[in-house]
Design a protein around this motif. Structure first.
Motif, short mmCIF file in Angstrom:
data_model
loop_
_atom_site.label_atom_id
_atom_site.label_comp_id
_atom_site.label_asym_id
_atom_site.label_seq_id
_atom_site.Cartn_x
_atom_site.Cartn_y
_atom_site.Cartn_z
N SER A 184 0.81 -1.21 0.00
CA SER A 184 0.00 0.00 0.00
C SER A 184 0.85 1.27 0.00
CB SER A 184 -0.90 0.03 1.25
OG SER A 184 -1.82 -1.03 1.21
N PHE A 185 0.63 2.12 -0.99
CA PHE A 185 1.34 3.40 -1.06
C PHE A 185 0.99 4.28 0.13
CE2 PHE A 185 2.05 7.75 -2.64
CZ PHE A 185 3.32 7.62 -3.19
N LEU A 186 -0.23 4.13 0.67
CA LEU A 186 -0.66 4.98 1.77
C LEU A 186 -0.33 4.41 3.15
CD1 LEU A 186 -4.11 6.28 0.44
CD2 LEU A 186 -1.82 7.24 0.15
N ASP A 187 0.34 3.26 3.20
CA ASP A 187 0.79 2.71 4.49
C ASP A 187 2.13 3.35 4.83
OD1 ASP A 187 1.79 1.24 6.58
OD2 ASP A 187 1.73 -0.71 5.56
N GLY A 188 2.10 4.23 5.83
CA GLY A 188 3.30 4.99 6.19
C GLY A 188 4.47 4.14 6.63
N ARG A 189 4.19 2.91 7.09
CA ARG A 189 5.32 2.04 7.46
C ARG A 189 5.97 1.43 6.23
NH1 ARG A 189 2.00 -1.54 11.53
NH2 ARG A 189 0.59 -1.02 9.85
N GLU A 190 5.17 1.21 5.21
CA GLU A 190 5.74 0.61 4.00
C GLU A 190 6.34 1.68 3.08
OE1 GLU A 190 3.04 -1.49 1.39
OE2 GLU A 190 4.69 -1.99 0.06
N VAL A 191 5.63 2.78 2.94
CA VAL A 191 6.09 3.89 2.09
C VAL A 191 6.20 5.12 3.00
CG1 VAL A 191 5.58 5.32 0.07
CG2 VAL A 191 4.95 2.89 0.07
N PRO A 192 7.39 5.38 3.55
CA PRO A 192 7.56 6.49 4.49
C PRO A 192 7.19 7.83 3.86
CG PRO A 192 9.49 5.03 4.52
CD PRO A 192 8.63 4.60 3.36
N ALA A 193 6.84 8.80 4.71
CA ALA A 193 6.35 10.09 4.23
C ALA A 193 7.30 10.73 3.22
CB ALA A 193 6.14 11.02 5.43
N GLY A 194 8.60 10.61 3.45
CA GLY A 194 9.57 11.23 2.53
C GLY A 194 9.48 10.67 1.13
N VAL A 195 9.17 9.37 1.03
CA VAL A 195 9.05 8.73 -0.28
C VAL A 195 7.80 9.24 -1.00
CG1 VAL A 195 8.78 6.55 -1.50
CG2 VAL A 195 10.24 6.67 0.55
N ALA A 196 6.68 9.25 -0.26
CA ALA A 196 5.42 9.70 -0.85
C ALA A 196 5.55 11.14 -1.34
CB ALA A 196 4.30 9.57 0.17
N GLU A 197 6.20 11.99 -0.51
CA GLU A 197 6.39 13.39 -0.90
C GLU A 197 7.17 13.50 -2.20
OE1 GLU A 197 8.30 15.63 2.27
OE2 GLU A 197 6.62 15.09 3.58
N ARG A 198 8.23 12.70 -2.31
CA ARG A 198 9.06 12.74 -3.51
C ARG A 198 8.27 12.36 -4.76
NH1 ARG A 198 14.15 13.99 -3.73
NH2 ARG A 198 15.28 13.31 -5.59
N VAL A 199 7.51 11.25 -4.65
CA VAL A 199 6.73 10.76 -5.79
C VAL A 199 5.68 11.80 -6.18
CG1 VAL A 199 5.09 8.98 -6.54
CG2 VAL A 199 7.12 8.33 -5.21
N LEU A 200 4.94 12.31 -5.19
CA LEU A 200 3.88 13.28 -5.47
C LEU A 200 4.46 14.57 -6.04
CD1 LEU A 200 1.88 12.61 -2.19
CD2 LEU A 200 1.00 12.24 -4.50
N GLY A 201 5.60 15.00 -5.47
CA GLY A 201 6.23 16.24 -5.93
C GLY A 201 6.69 16.15 -7.38
N GLU A 202 7.30 15.03 -7.75
CA GLU A 202 7.75 14.85 -9.13
C GLU A 202 6.57 14.87 -10.10
OE1 GLU A 202 10.67 14.59 -10.74
OE2 GLU A 202 11.84 14.96 -8.92
N CYS A 203 5.49 14.20 -9.70
CA CYS A 203 4.32 14.13 -10.58
C CYS A 203 3.67 15.51 -10.72
CB CYS A 203 3.30 13.11 -10.06
SG CYS A 203 3.88 11.43 -10.25
N ALA A 204 3.62 16.25 -9.61
CA ALA A 204 3.04 17.60 -9.66
C ALA A 204 3.91 18.50 -10.55
CB ALA A 204 2.93 18.17 -8.25
N ASP A 205 5.23 18.44 -10.36
CA ASP A 205 6.15 19.28 -11.13
C ASP A 205 6.04 19.00 -12.63
OD1 ASP A 205 7.09 20.45 -8.91
OD2 ASP A 205 9.04 19.40 -8.86
N LYS A 206 5.96 17.71 -12.98
CA LYS A 206 6.00 17.33 -14.39
C LYS A 206 4.61 17.17 -14.99
CE LYS A 206 10.58 15.24 -14.47
NZ LYS A 206 11.14 14.85 -13.16
N GLY A 207 3.57 17.42 -14.19
CA GLY A 207 2.19 17.31 -14.72
C GLY A 207 1.81 15.91 -15.13
N MET A 208 2.32 14.91 -14.38
CA MET A 208 2.01 13.52 -14.72
C MET A 208 0.85 13.04 -13.85
SD MET A 208 5.78 11.72 -15.01
CE MET A 208 6.39 12.35 -13.44
N ARG A 209 -0.09 12.35 -14.47
CA ARG A 209 -1.13 11.66 -13.70
C ARG A 209 -0.45 10.53 -12.93
NH1 ARG A 209 -6.63 10.99 -13.68
NH2 ARG A 209 -7.52 8.92 -13.52
N LEU A 210 -0.87 10.32 -11.69
CA LEU A 210 -0.23 9.29 -10.86
C LEU A 210 -1.25 8.22 -10.48
CD1 LEU A 210 2.14 8.23 -9.06
CD2 LEU A 210 1.24 9.70 -7.24
N LEU A 211 -0.86 6.97 -10.66
CA LEU A 211 -1.67 5.85 -10.16
C LEU A 211 -0.90 5.15 -9.05
CD1 LEU A 211 -4.11 3.77 -10.47
CD2 LEU A 211 -2.55 2.45 -11.88
#
Ligand SMILES: [Zn+2]
Length: 340
Positions: free
Chosen positions: A97-124
């Protein structure tokens, strides 16, 4: 095993921690348009539910490693993304689960979301429903608006979820999470499992159709996933025992036909289709059906589904009649007949 061999394995494992499991490009249909999508499978500490027994058909945790750190995962993502080139959509899968903070720590989620926002990519991304909260969704949307979140509902029957799949959540849990998403106008992709173990072929078709019908009011897309036999799973043990057969492609075709008009985009492109471990028919008609399913999935045009004339359909119909009625179980009748 020699010391050199074990050492080599250790070295490889250390290196693996900062390398994604897999990266590739594929086509995706967004609002009727074909676009390039990138797929990144991140190696994580593993699905929380796997540590509690896991699902009967899921072998994805073979790639996970409890000692992987947030920095390792960020590095996996950065390297994978830089190798992908430009894409309009990014699919970031973990073994859980991407939303499980133990599996995907907050720093990782931030990085993925930030890159997608910057580059205008839809994220699944995917998540089990227990990690989907109102606050979590609001934070996700604040970081990046163009998100599709997938939930593996698998079956809308609690008995199947509990006893066939060992899913570890209920239909009510899915409904709660899906409602939170709907309230926010978020796109939900629901995974429907075709042929959990212990269901006959006919029961499996009916269960998949009923599940898609249940998920339709909540979902932007429904992905019908035919079981493929993954290593180290209960389903693999049953299969080796002749007690399980992956679904026939005739079944996938029927589910696709019956669910195409439900509203959400319908995806049915079986992984490992046409092989003994994936959804398959007789071998002679498999490819034409798979090509049809792929073309339908890409275009949403029902006329692209192929319906070849093949004599294995007779055996398929016989299996539908025999399972349950005579045998009272789910043995692999096709393998039995072939030997007889
Ligand atoms: Zn055939």
């Amino acid at each position: 095993m020699t010391d050199a061999g074990a050492g080599g394995k250790d070295r490889r494992r250390r290196k693996d921690k900062d390398a994604a499991v897999a990266v590739w490009r594929e086509k995706e249909n967004i609002d009727g348009k074909q676009v390039d999508a990138g797929v990144i499978i991140l190696r994580t500490s593993g699905c929380s539910h796997f540590h509690k027994g896991g699902c009967s058909m899921c072998g994805y945790n073979i790639e996970s490693d409890r000692s992987i750190s947030a920095d390792d995962i960020v590095k996996q993502f950065d390297v994978a993304l830089s190798g992908l080139g430009g894409v309009a959509m990014l699919k970031v899968y973990t073994s859980g689960s991407f939303l499980d903070g133990r599996e995907v720590p907050a720093g990782v989620a931030e990085r993925v979301l930030g890159e997608c926002a910057d580059k205008g990519m839809r994220l699944l991304v995917e998540s089990r429903p227990e990690y989907i909260t109102a606050d979590g969704l609001d934070a996700l949307l604040a970081a990046h608006e163009d998100i599709e979140l997938a939930i593996g509902l698998e079956s809308a029957n609690d008995k199947v979820l509990r006893h066939s799949i060992n899913k570890g959540f209920t239909v009510g849990d899915y409904d709660r999470a899906a409602t939170l998403m709907k309230e926010r106008g978020m796109d939900l992709r629901t995974y429907v499992l075709l042929k959990p173990p212990f269901l006959t072929e006919r029961e499996a078709v009916e269960d998949a159709v009923a599940t898609a019908e249940h998920a339709a009011p909540f979902s932007h897309a429904i992905s019908v996933n035919a079981v493929n036999i993954q290593k180290g799973t209960l389903v693999e043990r049953l299969w080796k025992d002749w007690s399980y057969r992956p679904p026939w492609l005739w079944s996938a075709l029927e589910v696709a036909r019956r669910c195409a008009g439900l509203g959400p985009k319908l995806l049915c492109d079986p992984v490992g289709g046409g092989t003994v471990r994936g959804a398959h028919n007789c071998g002679g008609c498999d490819q034409v059906i798979l090509d049809g399913l792929k073309a339908f999935t890409a275009s949403q045009d029902l006329s692209r589904l192929a319906r070849p004339e093949c004599e294995c359909e007779g055996m398929y119909r016989a299996v539908l009649g025999l399972e349950g009625a005579v045998v009272g179980g789910t043995p692999d009748l096709q393998r039995f007949f072939r030997r007889a």
